[in-house]
Design a protein around this motif. Structure first.
Motif, mmCIF file in Angstrom:
data_model
loop_
_atom_site.group_PDB
_atom_site.id
_atom_site.type_symbol
_atom_site.label_atom_id
_atom_site.label_comp_id
_atom_site.label_asym_id
_atom_site.label_seq_id
_atom_site.Cartn_x
_atom_site.Cartn_y
_atom_site.Cartn_z
ATOM 1 N N ASP B 26 0.834 -1.208 0.000
ATOM 2 C CA ASP B 26 0.000 0.000 0.000
ATOM 3 C C ASP B 26 0.869 1.260 0.000
ATOM 4 O OD1 ASP B 26 -2.421 -1.386 0.024
ATOM 5 O OD2 ASP B 26 -2.523 -1.449 2.211
ATOM 6 N N ILE B 29 2.422 2.549 -3.368
ATOM 7 C CA ILE B 29 1.627 3.206 -4.433
ATOM 8 C C ILE B 29 0.667 4.268 -3.907
ATOM 9 C CG2 ILE B 29 1.740 1.154 -5.912
ATOM 10 C CD1 ILE B 29 -1.333 0.795 -5.175
ATOM 11 N N ASP B 32 -0.002 7.833 -5.444
ATOM 12 C CA ASP B 32 -0.791 7.981 -6.676
ATOM 13 C C ASP B 32 -2.190 8.511 -6.378
ATOM 14 O OD1 ASP B 32 1.380 6.727 -7.737
ATOM 15 O OD2 ASP B 32 0.333 4.891 -8.352
ATOM 16 N N GLU B 33 -2.672 8.185 -5.182
ATOM 17 C CA GLU B 33 -4.044 8.573 -4.818
ATOM 18 C C GLU B 33 -4.079 9.654 -3.737
ATOM 19 O OE1 GLU B 33 -6.760 7.616 -6.239
ATOM 20 O OE2 GLU B 33 -6.162 5.850 -7.397
ATOM 21 N N ARG B 63 -9.162 2.456 -3.681
ATOM 22 C CA ARG B 63 -8.429 2.209 -4.934
ATOM 23 C C ARG B 63 -7.026 1.686 -4.654
ATOM 24 N NH1 ARG B 63 -11.458 6.684 -7.018
ATOM 25 N NH2 ARG B 63 -9.874 8.173 -6.330
ATOM 26 N N VAL B 64 -6.376 2.230 -3.630
ATOM 27 C CA VAL B 64 -5.040 1.726 -3.269
ATOM 28 C C VAL B 64 -5.157 0.260 -2.841
ATOM 29 C CG1 VAL B 64 -3.065 1.960 -1.726
ATOM 30 C CG2 VAL B 64 -4.226 4.017 -2.579
ATOM 31 N N GLN B 66 -7.419 -1.888 -3.522
ATOM 32 C CA GLN B 66 -7.804 -2.750 -4.644
ATOM 33 C C GLN B 66 -6.605 -3.082 -5.517
ATOM 34 O OE1 GLN B 66 -10.949 -0.325 -6.215
ATOM 35 N NE2 GLN B 66 -12.572 -1.674 -5.416
ATOM 36 N N ARG B 67 -5.804 -2.069 -5.798
ATOM 37 C CA ARG B 67 -4.636 -2.282 -6.675
ATOM 38 C C ARG B 67 -3.623 -3.221 -6.040
ATOM 39 N NH1 ARG B 67 -2.176 3.250 -8.251
ATOM 40 N NH2 ARG B 67 -0.532 1.854 -9.009
ATOM 41 N N THR B 68 -3.581 -3.251 -4.703
ATOM 42 C CA THR B 68 -2.633 -4.137 -4.029
ATOM 43 C C THR B 68 -3.281 -5.473 -3.670
ATOM 44 O OG1 THR B 68 -3.111 -2.977 -1.951
ATOM 45 C CG2 THR B 68 -1.145 -2.297 -3.157
#
Lengths: 82, 82
Positions: B26, B29, B32-33, B63-64, B66-68
Motif C-alpha cells: 500500500d 503506491i 498515486d491517490e 483504490r489503493v 484494490q490495486r494491491t
C-alpha cells in the motif's frame, strides 16, 4: 499485556464533545483494570467508534467500558501492528 | 483531507510478515491517490484487519487497497479522534 481494538455501533450523531467525555470517563477509571485507552476514532454518520487500548485482557477492557456506560459491541485482540 | 478507518474480514491466520508485506505494498503506491496509510492492526484469530489512513476520500483509500489485491470490506471516515 495485549493490544485491543474495540468497536461500538449505534453512536449515530456522536459529537467531538461526547467522544472526548466518554474517553475521559474511561481514562479516569482505567487503572482499576490495568487498562490504558490510547486513542479513539468516531464516524458520526454510521455511528461507529473504534477504541485502541492496551490491557491484560479483552474482559478488562470491557469492564472499563461497562462501568462508564458504553459497553463495546466487539473487542478484538490485535497482536500484530504495523 | 479526511481520516479513514477501514476494515478487512476473512484474514484468519494472517502473519506479521503478511501484514507487513500488505502494508508495504500500500505504501509503495499510495501517493498515486494522495493517500497515506498510517498504521494497521490485525487479529489473526477472527481474521480482522484495521487500517488507519488519511486521504482525499474513502474511494481513494479503496483504490489503493484494490490495486494491491486486498480491497477493504468497510471504510469509515472518522472525522472525530481523541
Amino acid at each position: 499485556m495485549g493490544t485491543y481494538m474495540d468497536v461500538h455501533h449505534g453512536m449515530v450523531g456522536i459529537t467531538a464533545d461526547q467522544l472526548h467525555e466518554a474517553h475521559q470517563a474511561d481514562l479516569a477509571i482505567e487503572k482499576d483494570e490495568g487498562v490504558h485507552f490510547e486513542r479513539a476514532w468516531a464516524d458520526p454518520s454510521s455511528g461507529t467508534v473504534y477504541c485502541l487500548s492496551t490491557g491484560p485482557s479483552a474482559e478488562a477492557v470491557q469492564r472499563v467500558h461497562q462501568r462508564t456506560g458504553h459497553a463495546a459491541d466487539e473487542i478484538h485482540e490485535v497482536p500484530l501492528t504495523v
